[in-house]
Design a protein around this motif. Structure first.
Motif, PDB file in Angstrom:
ATOM      1  N   ASP A   4       0.861  -1.192   0.000  1.00  0.00           N
ATOM      2  CA  ASP A   4       0.000   0.000   0.000  1.00  0.00           C
ATOM      3  C   ASP A   4       0.896   1.240   0.000  1.00  0.00           C
ATOM      4  O   ASP A   4       1.805   1.368   0.833  1.00  0.00           O
ATOM      5  CB  ASP A   4      -0.912   0.008   1.225  1.00  0.00           C
ATOM      6  N   ILE A   5       0.647   2.145  -0.964  1.00  0.00           N
ATOM      7  CA  ILE A   5       1.455   3.366  -1.047  1.00  0.00           C
ATOM      8  C   ILE A   5       1.086   4.287   0.105  1.00  0.00           C
ATOM      9  O   ILE A   5      -0.091   4.576   0.345  1.00  0.00           O
ATOM     10  CB  ILE A   5       1.220   4.071  -2.395  1.00  0.00           C
ATOM     11  N   ASP A   6       2.080   4.747   0.830  1.00  0.00           N
ATOM     12  CA  ASP A   6       1.832   5.580   2.014  1.00  0.00           C
ATOM     13  C   ASP A   6       1.355   6.980   1.615  1.00  0.00           C
ATOM     14  O   ASP A   6       1.898   7.604   0.691  1.00  0.00           O
ATOM     15  CB  ASP A   6       3.118   5.704   2.844  1.00  0.00           C
ATOM     16  N   HIS A   7       0.340   7.455   2.354  1.00  0.00           N
ATOM     17  CA  HIS A   7      -0.162   8.833   2.208  1.00  0.00           C
ATOM     18  C   HIS A   7      -0.506   9.171   0.756  1.00  0.00           C
ATOM     19  O   HIS A   7      -0.279  10.289   0.283  1.00  0.00           O
ATOM     20  CB  HIS A   7       0.881   9.835   2.730  1.00  0.00           C
ATOM     21  N   PHE A   8      -1.101   8.223   0.063  1.00  0.00           N
ATOM     22  CA  PHE A   8      -1.428   8.466  -1.340  1.00  0.00           C
ATOM     23  C   PHE A   8      -2.516   9.529  -1.485  1.00  0.00           C
ATOM     24  O   PHE A   8      -2.477  10.351  -2.408  1.00  0.00           O
ATOM     25  CB  PHE A   8      -1.875   7.152  -1.998  1.00  0.00           C
ATOM     26  N   LYS A   9      -3.474   9.534  -0.582  1.00  0.00           N
ATOM     27  CA  LYS A   9      -4.550  10.538  -0.644  1.00  0.00           C
ATOM     28  C   LYS A   9      -3.987  11.953  -0.539  1.00  0.00           C
ATOM     29  O   LYS A   9      -4.482  12.881  -1.188  1.00  0.00           O
ATOM     30  CB  LYS A   9      -5.568  10.284   0.466  1.00  0.00           C
ATOM     31  N   ARG A  10      -2.927  12.102   0.241  1.00  0.00           N
ATOM     32  CA  ARG A  10      -2.323  13.421   0.391  1.00  0.00           C
ATOM     33  C   ARG A  10      -1.733  13.905  -0.945  1.00  0.00           C
ATOM     34  O   ARG A  10      -1.820  15.089  -1.270  1.00  0.00           O
ATOM     35  CB  ARG A  10      -1.219  13.364   1.446  1.00  0.00           C
ATOM     36  N   ILE A  11      -1.160  12.978  -1.712  1.00  0.00           N
ATOM     37  CA  ILE A  11      -0.618  13.354  -3.028  1.00  0.00           C
ATOM     38  C   ILE A  11      -1.733  13.869  -3.926  1.00  0.00           C
ATOM     39  O   ILE A  11      -1.606  14.901  -4.595  1.00  0.00           O
ATOM     40  CB  ILE A  11       0.104  12.160  -3.674  1.00  0.00           C
ATOM     41  N   ASN A  12      -2.858  13.141  -3.951  1.00  0.00           N
ATOM     42  CA  ASN A  12      -3.990  13.576  -4.777  1.00  0.00           C
ATOM     43  C   ASN A  12      -4.538  14.924  -4.311  1.00  0.00           C
ATOM     44  O   ASN A  12      -4.855  15.802  -5.124  1.00  0.00           O
ATOM     45  CB  ASN A  12      -5.106  12.523  -4.728  1.00  0.00           C
TER      46      ASN A  12
END
Length: 411
Positions: free
Chosen positions: A276-284
């Motif tokens: 699971d990619i960490d903090h992916f929502k933050r990138i979006n």
């Protein structure tokens, strides 16, 4: 496509019932229709457009230089001799370039250019010598070499993907062209006056005309078969691959996992690594969905580079992935954990540069071995998923490994 009717070494015996001019007209018509078909595939359907354009050019060039002997009536003798030889060589060069395009061979065509240049130089030297035999030998030898190179290209491109029988049938027309060209070269050298006979402008014998057409048609059909194979491969890729990242889609990964579970009882072990990619929502949220797509693509590119050919990486949804890792020793969980750690470290070491910003990417991993009797592999996935959540809970950007349950059977 590049075969001149003159290169068949076998004389006619009892084929007088065949009308040679009609065979030549059929050959010209076939080449015209083939050129039109390649252009339609290239321009309308966008199937290997560059290869289609090269093939169409080769067929049209063949009509102009090989199937239109009457067009050169009244031309100077030197020109009548030069046009078929150079035309035959150019047809073979176009064929080889198209073949590499079809087979997605990205090698620089330096070898093709060298062979073509040497062939053209040899033909030119033969013409300059005033000999009727030398340019024919040079042109025939060049065709033989280029046909042999075509055989090698096909073998390299399809032998790992197609059965030996299909591979042999695909290469047969090119191999036949090489053998017939060598036989004609021997005929030119050994049969007194044969070179002058070819230069006389007489029509080929019925056997030569028919064999020339058959080889031309066979090469074209072989290339069409390669085109269809490429199209089927592309469809399969789209069916089994995630369109954004190129990883296996969820359905294809589940199928691969079920097949691995079926092999487990035979001693072919494997491990699964949930990712699971960490903090992916933050990138979006901070950089937009295009940045998120770029991050997904970067992750998969890095992970694929660190996996073996036998490993399988699938995208299960969103930023969640899973790797299927075959093991030499079914209980060797340490090897699987080492692979996961390598993937984690390689991702953390390469930031994504996006519109002037440096985005640090990391991922959490959960690794587990499967259990016997779990046909779909759900138990192994669940255990790896539990370790993934433990990795995220302990601070992310780490690998957590489930306890070894070797020999355990799913309830």
């Amino acid at each position: 496509m590049a075969l001149s009717e003159k290169i068949c070494p076998y004389p006619a015996h009892r084929m007088d019932f065949i009308d040679v001019p009609t065979v030549l007209k059929v050959s010209a018509l076939f080449n015209a229709m083939a050129a039109l078909a390649w252009l339609l595939l290239a321009q309308l359907f966008r199937i290997a457009p560059r290869a289609g354009q090269l093939m169409a050019a080769g067929h049209l060039l063949r009509i102009a230089t090989q199937d239109c002997g009457d067009c050169m009536a009244g031309w100077p003798a030197l020109l009548r001799q030069a046009v078929p030889e150079f035309g035959q060589l150019a047809c073979m060069l176009l064929l080889l370039l198209a073949l590499r395009r079809m087979l997605r061979n990205r090698r620089h065509p330096r070898d093709i250019a060298w062979l073509g240049g040497l062939g053209a130089l040899a033909i030119t030297a033969g013409l300059a010598s005033g000999s009727g035999l030398a340019p024919q030998l040079a042109g025939t030898a060049s065709v033989a070499l280029l046909a042999a190179l075509a055989v090698r290209e096909v073998l390299r491109g399809v032998s790992r993907h197609l059965t030996p029988v299909v591979t042999a049938l695909t290469t047969l027309p090119f191999a036949t062209l090489a053998v017939v060209s060598l036989a004609h070269a021997a005929e030119l050298l050994l049969v007194p006056g044969w070179g002058d006979h070819v230069l006389s402008g007489a029509l080929p014998s019925p056997a030569r005309a028919v064999l020339g057409f058959v080889i031309t048609a066979s090469i074209t059909l072989s290339l069409i078969a390669l085109m269809i194979w490429r199209l089927v491969t592309r469809i399969q890729h789209l069916t089994h691959r995630d369109s954004l990242t190129g990883a296996l889609n969820r359905r294809a990964f589940e199928q691969a996992l079920a097949e691995a579970q079926a092999q487990l009882r035979r001693g072919h072990g494997f491990a699964v690594a949930m990712i699971d990619i960490d903090h992916f929502k933050r990138i979006n949220d901070e950089h937009g969905h295009l940045a998120g797509d770029a991050a997904l693509q970067r992750c998969v590119r890095i992970w694929q580079a660190g996996l073996r050919e036998v490993d399988r990486l699938g995208r299960l949804g969103g930023e969640e992935f899973c790797a299927l890792l075959p093991l030499d020793n079914p209980a060797n969980l340490a090897d699987a954990a080492a692979v996961a750690e390598r993937l984690r470290a390689s991702l953390a070491a390469e930031p994504l540069h996006w519109k002037g910003a440096e985005l640090r990417l990391s991922a959490s991993f959960g690794v587990a071995l499967p259990v016997l009797g779990d046909a779909a592999g759900d138990v192994g996935l669940a255990r790896a998923d539990a370790e993934l959540y433990r990795a995220k809970g302990e601070g992310r950007n780490r690998v957590c490994v489930a306890p070894d349950l070797s020999g355990a059977v799913a309830a």
